[in-house]
Design a protein around this motif. Structure first.
Motif, PDB file in Angstrom:
ATOM      1  N   SER A 236       0.836  -1.213   0.000  1.00  0.00           N
ATOM      2  CA  SER A 236       0.000   0.000   0.000  1.00  0.00           C
ATOM      3  C   SER A 236       0.864   1.253   0.000  1.00  0.00           C
ATOM      4  O   SER A 236       0.545   2.245  -0.683  1.00  0.00           O
ATOM      5  N   LEU A 237       1.969   1.225   0.747  1.00  0.00           N
ATOM      6  CA  LEU A 237       2.883   2.366   0.764  1.00  0.00           C
ATOM      7  C   LEU A 237       3.533   2.565  -0.594  1.00  0.00           C
ATOM      8  O   LEU A 237       3.738   3.698  -1.045  1.00  0.00           O
ATOM      9  N   SER A 238       3.864   1.470  -1.261  1.00  0.00           N
ATOM     10  CA  SER A 238       4.457   1.554  -2.594  1.00  0.00           C
ATOM     11  C   SER A 238       3.472   2.185  -3.576  1.00  0.00           C
ATOM     12  O   SER A 238       3.841   3.049  -4.383  1.00  0.00           O
ATOM     13  N   ALA A 239       2.195   1.770  -3.477  1.00  0.00           N
ATOM     14  CA  ALA A 239       1.162   2.359  -4.346  1.00  0.00           C
ATOM     15  C   ALA A 239       0.986   3.840  -4.040  1.00  0.00           C
ATOM     16  O   ALA A 239       0.794   4.661  -4.949  1.00  0.00           O
ATOM     17  N   ALA A 240       1.068   4.195  -2.755  1.00  0.00           N
ATOM     18  CA  ALA A 240       0.963   5.605  -2.367  1.00  0.00           C
ATOM     19  C   ALA A 240       2.115   6.400  -2.961  1.00  0.00           C
ATOM     20  O   ALA A 240       1.928   7.520  -3.469  1.00  0.00           O
ATOM     21  N   GLY A 241       3.324   5.809  -2.932  1.00  0.00           N
ATOM     22  CA  GLY A 241       4.489   6.490  -3.493  1.00  0.00           C
ATOM     23  C   GLY A 241       4.363   6.697  -4.994  1.00  0.00           C
ATOM     24  O   GLY A 241       4.707   7.771  -5.524  1.00  0.00           O
ATOM     25  N   THR A 242       3.864   5.692  -5.691  1.00  0.00           N
ATOM     26  CA  THR A 242       3.675   5.795  -7.139  1.00  0.00           C
ATOM     27  C   THR A 242       2.662   6.896  -7.479  1.00  0.00           C
ATOM     28  O   THR A 242       2.878   7.711  -8.391  1.00  0.00           O
ATOM     29  N   THR A 243       1.559   6.923  -6.728  1.00  0.00           N
ATOM     30  CA  THR A 243       0.526   7.943  -6.962  1.00  0.00           C
ATOM     31  C   THR A 243       1.021   9.328  -6.568  1.00  0.00           C
ATOM     32  O   THR A 243       0.705  10.327  -7.226  1.00  0.00           O
ATOM     33  N   PHE A 244       1.802   9.391  -5.515  1.00  0.00           N
ATOM     34  CA  PHE A 244       2.369  10.665  -5.042  1.00  0.00           C
ATOM     35  C   PHE A 244       3.143  11.360  -6.162  1.00  0.00           C
ATOM     36  O   PHE A 244       3.053  12.578  -6.337  1.00  0.00           O
ATOM     37  N   ARG A 245       3.877  10.574  -6.940  1.00  0.00           N
ATOM     38  CA  ARG A 245       4.699  11.152  -8.008  1.00  0.00           C
ATOM     39  C   ARG A 245       3.856  11.687  -9.167  1.00  0.00           C
ATOM     40  O   ARG A 245       4.355  12.428 -10.018  1.00  0.00           O
ATOM     41  N   LYS A 246       2.585  11.334  -9.209  1.00  0.00           N
ATOM     42  CA  LYS A 246       1.684  11.826 -10.259  1.00  0.00           C
ATOM     43  C   LYS A 246       1.008  13.145  -9.891  1.00  0.00           C
ATOM     44  O   LYS A 246       0.385  13.791 -10.741  1.00  0.00           O
ATOM     45  N   ILE A 247       1.092  13.526  -8.616  1.00  0.00           N
ATOM     46  CA  ILE A 247       0.407  14.732  -8.150  1.00  0.00           C
ATOM     47  C   ILE A 247       1.155  15.978  -8.589  1.00  0.00           C
ATOM     48  O   ILE A 247       2.368  16.089  -8.391  1.00  0.00           O
ATOM     49  N   ASN A 248       0.438  16.911  -9.189  1.00  0.00           N
ATOM     50  CA  ASN A 248       1.020  18.175  -9.643  1.00  0.00           C
ATOM     51  C   ASN A 248       1.115  19.123  -8.448  1.00  0.00           C
ATOM     52  O   ASN A 248       0.102  19.591  -7.927  1.00  0.00           O
ATOM     53  N   SER A 249       2.347  19.393  -8.023  1.00  0.00           N
ATOM     54  CA  SER A 249       2.564  20.186  -6.815  1.00  0.00           C
ATOM     55  C   SER A 249       2.036  21.616  -6.927  1.00  0.00           C
ATOM     56  O   SER A 249       1.341  22.096  -6.013  1.00  0.00           O
ATOM     57  N   PRO A 250       2.325  22.363  -8.005  1.00  0.00           N
ATOM     58  CA  PRO A 250       1.791  23.732  -8.106  1.00  0.00           C
ATOM     59  C   PRO A 250       0.266  23.769  -8.090  1.00  0.00           C
ATOM     60  O   PRO A 250      -0.338  24.646  -7.462  1.00  0.00           O
ATOM     61  N   LEU A 251      -0.371  22.787  -8.785  1.00  0.00           N
ATOM     62  CA  LEU A 251      -1.832  22.741  -8.787  1.00  0.00           C
ATOM     63  C   LEU A 251      -2.371  22.437  -7.395  1.00  0.00           C
ATOM     64  O   LEU A 251      -3.393  23.000  -6.972  1.00  0.00           O
ATOM     65  N   PHE A 343      -4.253   8.760  -3.699  1.00  0.00           N
ATOM     66  CA  PHE A 343      -3.161   8.751  -2.723  1.00  0.00           C
ATOM     67  C   PHE A 343      -3.713   8.561  -1.310  1.00  0.00           C
ATOM     68  O   PHE A 343      -3.211   7.738  -0.533  1.00  0.00           O
ATOM     69  N   GLN A 344      -4.754   9.316  -0.978  1.00  0.00           N
ATOM     70  CA  GLN A 344      -5.358   9.176   0.349  1.00  0.00           C
ATOM     71  C   GLN A 344      -5.867   7.752   0.576  1.00  0.00           C
ATOM     72  O   GLN A 344      -5.730   7.209   1.671  1.00  0.00           O
ATOM     73  N   GLY A 345      -6.434   7.164  -0.476  1.00  0.00           N
ATOM     74  CA  GLY A 345      -6.935   5.794  -0.350  1.00  0.00           C
ATOM     75  C   GLY A 345      -5.830   4.810  -0.034  1.00  0.00           C
ATOM     76  O   GLY A 345      -6.007   3.899   0.792  1.00  0.00           O
ATOM     77  N   HIS A 346      -4.680   4.969  -0.679  1.00  0.00           N
ATOM     78  CA  HIS A 346      -3.552   4.072  -0.403  1.00  0.00           C
ATOM     79  C   HIS A 346      -3.027   4.265   1.021  1.00  0.00           C
ATOM     80  O   HIS A 346      -2.647   3.296   1.687  1.00  0.00           O
ATOM     81  N   ILE A 347      -2.999   5.509   1.482  1.00  0.00           N
ATOM     82  CA  ILE A 347      -2.569   5.763   2.860  1.00  0.00           C
ATOM     83  C   ILE A 347      -3.549   5.137   3.844  1.00  0.00           C
ATOM     84  O   ILE A 347      -3.151   4.546   4.857  1.00  0.00           O
TER      85      ILE A 347
END
Length: 414
Positions: A236-251, A343-347
């Motif tokens: 689950s943490l690995s999935a969270a990490g993968t999804t985290f990298r897809k999040i647009n930080s400025p947005l 991401f929240q779901g994986h956490i």
């Protein structure tokens, strides 16, 4: 590990009045919050897997009521008990029975604070502690599945202790029960800062007071995670990490700025409120994209309710314009919001792997009272504390506890 000193949700200048769910840290602190939640769960996994490198302590959330403060007023050296108003500009402290009566407390609250004043003054508290009041003179004896228990229900959860156990005998002899969970230090009440945890080892231990600290105790030695359980959390943490990298930080930063603008009558338009509505309905988010798209009509409905309440056409038109501008801007964030939701779901999945293991060990039975009798449930949850910074987040099975809150027969209202 990311320093969590800023992740303690504070109110009134550092007072422990509110904790955040670990999965919401991305909505509280953006990218830093997301990264911190991953690191926090990773440390929890390491702790339960038996790793010495874990930097996290664990405490149990007790469903007590009311919250109670007790200790020494640093300004005059007198002992007091108090409600959360202890940290007001003009604090309400109860240093005598007369002050409890003068404040207008009546019924059960009046009685409980008088007992607390008399009994907690025997403990030798040197600073100020916060705890959850568990019982006074309202301990009952119930038969559950053919076994006799001492039970007490401060709020939603019914706590049950075998009448023949050592703990049961202590509770039967006590006039009051409390779980201390937070310590305050400072030269004045207004200056005091909170630190999670309470050292009760050097306090007096009269038979008339049953007390505990909230530290998680593995009394059975069975809380160590198996390799399979550890791998499930890691996945689950690995999935969270993968999804985290897809999040647009400025947005994400822009989105959180919009969230912070939802105040006053529009506070209900926040994503947290939208998410909580699903929790209260017992709906787990299984489709992040659909959830993200559903946020727009939610926001519209909140605006529409406020527009309907306005009386003048001018004010209605102004809020209608604001609504359209807000929806137009939010549409730009739907794709990013789907990633945030995923991401929240994986956490949450990783968190529940931790919580499920913690729930296998408890020294006191926990039930809810229903129209059909008692139903066994898990404890309210846990608080994870960073040993280095003192910051903390709560780990709660929100689906179960929220459902219990709405369906259980409560003893009294906080």
């Amino acid at each position: 590990m990311l320093n969590f000193s800023n992740f303690l949700a504070e109110d009134k200048g550092g007072k422990n009045l509110h904790l955040e769910h670990i999965e919401d840290e991305i909505l509280n602190f953006g990218i830093d919050g997301a990264r911190g939640s991953i690191n926090f769960v990773r440390s929890l996994r390491d702790m339960l897997a038996g790793a010495n490198r874990s930097s996290v302590n664990m405490t149990v959330k007790w469903d007590g009521a009311p919250a109670i403060f007790a200790g020494i007023d640093p300004e005059d050296g007198r002992f007091f008990v108090a409600k959360k108003s202890v940290f007001n500009i003009e604090p309400k402290l109860y240093k005598s029975v007369a002050e409890i009566d003068a404040d207008g407390l009546s019924g059960a609250l009046n009685s409980k604070f008088k007992i607390a004043l008399a009994e907690f003054s025997k403990l030798g508290i040197t600073g100020v502690l916060q705890g959850d009041l568990m019982f006074t003179d309202d301990v009952s004896k119930e038969t559950i599945d053919g076994k006799s228990y001492h039970t007490f229900q401060p709020n939603t959860i019914v706590y049950a202790v075998d009448v023949n156990s050592d703990l049961g005998k202590k509770i039967a002899a006590a006039k009051i029960g409390v779980v201390w969970h937070t310590t305050y230090t400072g030269k004045t009440l207004q200056d005091m800062k909170a630190s999670f945890g309470a050292n009760i080892s050097k306090m007096n231990n009269p038979a008339s007071v049953w007390m505990d600290d909230a530290t998680y105790k593995d009394v059975s030695g069975s809380a160590t995670m198996t390799a399979t359980e550890t791998e499930k959390v890691t996945s689950s943490l690995s999935a969270a990490g993968t999804t985290f990298r897809k999040i647009n930080s400025p947005l994400l930063t822009k989105f959180l700025s919009m969230q912070n603008a939802f105040t006053g009558n529009l506070a209900g338009a926040s994503l947290k409120t939208y998410n909580n509505s699903k929790v209260r309905q017992g709906q787990k988010v299984s489709n992040p994209t659909a959830h993200a798209k559903g946020y727009l009509p939610w926001v519209e409905s909140v605006f529409d309710k406020q527009i309907d309440k306005l009386k003048t056409p001018k004010n209605k038109e102004a809020l209608e314009v604001k609504k359209k501008e807000t929806i137009r801007e939010l549409k730009k964030h739907t794709s990013n919001l789907a990633n945030i939701t995923a991401f929240q779901g994986h956490i949450v999945d990783a968190k529940m792997g931790i919580v499920s293991k913690l729930n296998t060990v408890k020294s006191i039975g926990t039930f809810i009272k229903t129209s059909n009798g008692f139903k066994a449930v898990n404890p309210e949850g846990y608080v994870a504390i960073d040993r280095v910074s003192g910051g903390a987040v709560k780990l709660v099975d929100r689906m179960e506890f929220s459902f219990n809150n709405f369906t259980a027969i409560k003893a009294w209202d906080k």
